[in-house]
Enzyme design. Structure first.
Site, PDB file in Angstrom:
ATOM      1  N   GLY A 186     -19.086  41.099 -10.502  1.00 46.84           N
ATOM      2  CA  GLY A 186     -17.648  40.944 -10.295  1.00 46.84           C
ATOM      3  C   GLY A 186     -17.263  39.585  -9.756  1.00 46.84           C
TER       4      GLY A 186
ATOM      5  CB  SER B 156     -13.153  37.479 -12.129  1.00 41.66           C
ATOM      6  OG  SER B 156     -13.226  38.889 -12.320  1.00 41.66           O
TER       7      SER B 156
ATOM      8  CG  LEU C 289     -18.813  48.327 -11.949  1.00 44.08           C
ATOM      9  CD1 LEU C 289     -17.896  48.620 -10.773  1.00 44.08           C
ATOM     10  CD2 LEU C 289     -20.247  48.146 -11.473  1.00 44.08           C
TER      11      LEU C 289
ATOM     12  CB  ALA D 232     -18.183  44.545  -9.483  1.00 49.92           C
ATOM     13  CB  SER D 233     -15.715  48.096  -5.913  1.00 58.02           C
ATOM     14  OG  SER D 233     -15.299  49.419  -5.626  1.00 58.02           O
TER      15      SER D 233
ATOM     16  CE1 TYR E  76      -8.632  55.873   5.359  1.00 61.26           C
ATOM     17  CE2 TYR E  76     -10.516  54.554   6.048  1.00 61.26           C
ATOM     18  CZ  TYR E  76      -9.197  54.640   5.641  1.00 61.26           C
ATOM     19  OH  TYR E  76      -8.453  53.496   5.536  1.00 61.26           O
TER      20      TYR E  76
ATOM     21  CE  LYS F 183     -16.098  50.497  -1.558  1.00 57.82           C
ATOM     22  NZ  LYS F 183     -16.431  49.472  -2.575  1.00 57.82           N
TER      23      LYS F 183
ATOM     24  N   PRO G 238     -16.647  46.227   4.985  1.00 63.21           N
ATOM     25  CG  PRO G 238     -16.243  44.640   3.358  1.00 63.21           C
ATOM     26  CD  PRO G 238     -16.837  45.991   3.554  1.00 63.21           C
TER      27      PRO G 238
ATOM     28  CB  SER H  29      -6.100  43.382   2.328  1.00 64.64           C
ATOM     29  OG  SER H  29      -6.955  44.488   2.498  1.00 64.64           O
TER      30      SER H  29
END
Length: 342
Positions: free
Chosen positions: A8, A10, A63, A83-84, A131, A160, A185, A200
């Site tokens: 990932g 980019s 992916l 990448a995600s 969470y 995640k 993070p 964000s």
């Protein structure tokens, strides 16, 4: 110097990781989902001041499919799996987000193992840690995991968590000699190098654009993207990082109103559209019925998740920038690149 694959390239974190690896003298390979993204990556590298993009090779891989991953990892000593899949909307079917995250992570790990890669560093998230828990004063640390049965666990935190769990299970059961480290993070801010950036960053852009008359009562940790990339590089080679996860957070948890105040205080007239008020929770809930983007915000209202980066500081010597620097560098770059209203 080593040969490193960044998945990932980019993306917001990916491009900063590529920049730092090139600056350190590594040979870098990176994946993009489409061949035409190569020019976007090179443009962002120029914006970031890359001196030696000739040390960068591109591979096309996604992916959601097996094609390209074996070629991308060939000859690599390390892999930074950055990448995600990330969507600004809450999908109707949570598997739209969960399956690419989990299955994509396993694709990368299998390819890395088969290619004899030494270590993979995965970008997870505090979403895999903090969470689904009742309110607590104690900061979350790397021993905590998100409770998937919790009422506030939306598809993104679930994706995640399940992807990171799957990664640890894979390495334990069938990883062979492959080593794994994970970076978790909080909200990632910092200098934007092009029009591709994280959710964000959208918060700061929306504040500068005056897109909301009042902000929701939402809190999160802050970290600069340059420090996230730096932590990946430290976790890549440090013996102490083998088999460990590291929270990346700069300091105290901030509210969106705190961020708005920093922008108004430091940017002066350039922050003239930034709102001054915090919306009551009931107003946000009512608006979420009409505005799909707010639906993912509702479960976060009023919840403060403190976290600590003491482990990364202690084991890896990581020293992140301040919250204020992360926020202001975001705003300055958005303004410089013309990505906010004039």
């Amino acid at each position: 110097m080593s040969t490193v694959l960044v998945t990932g390239g980019s993306g917001f974190v990916g491009i900063h990781a590529v920049l730092q690896l090139l600056a350190a003298g590594h040979q870098v390979q990176t994946t993009v989902r489409r061949p035409d993204r190569r020019d976007d990556v090179l443009a962002m590298l120029r914006e970031g001041g890359a001196a030696s993009p000739e040390s960068l090779s591109f591979f096309t891989a996604d992916l959601t499919g097996d094609e390209g991953w074996r070629e991308a990892v060939t000859g690599c000593d390390y892999v930074l799996h950055v990448a995600s899949p990330l969507s600004t909307r809450v999908p109707k079917d949570e598997n739209e987000m969960i399956m690419p995250a989990r299955d994509g992570t396993l694709r990368v790990l299998r390819a890395a193992r088969d290619a004899g890669v030494r270590r993979v560093v995965i970008t997870s998230s505090l979403a895999a840690i903090g969470y689904g828990h009742p309110p607590q004063e104690k900061p979350f640390d790397e021993t905590d995991w998100t409770n998937l049965d919790g009422a506030d666990v939306q598809p993104y935190p679930k994706s995640k968590t399940l992807a990171e769990r799957a990664a640890w299970d894979f390495v334990a059961r069938e990883g062979g000699g492959l080593e794994l480290s994970v970076v978790n993070p909080t909200g990632i801010f910092g200098p934007v190098l092009g029009p591709d950036f994280s959710g964000s960053i959208e918060i700061v852009k929306s504040l500068l654009d005056g897109a909301m008359p009042a902000v929701p009562r939402v809190h999160f940790g802050v970290v600069d993207v340059r420090d996230v990339a730096d932590l990946h590089l430290r976790a890549m080679t440090a013996p102490e990082a083998k088999g460990e996860r590291f929270i990346a957070v700069s300091g105290e948890t901030l509210s969106i109103l705190d961020i708005a105040r920093i922008l108004r205080r430091e940017l002066g007239p350039r922050a003239r559209r930034v709102p001054r008020l915090q919306a009551p929770d009931w107003v946000v809930r009512l608006a979420a019925n009409r505005i799909p983007l707010l639906r993912g915000v509702v479960p976060m209202l009023g919840k403060v998740r403190k976290s600590t980066s003491a482990k990364a500081r202690r084991l890896l010597g990581w020293q992140p920038r301040s919250n204020e620097e992360a926020i202001l560098s975001t705003a300055e770059s958005l303004i410089r690149l013309g990505l906010v209203k004039a």
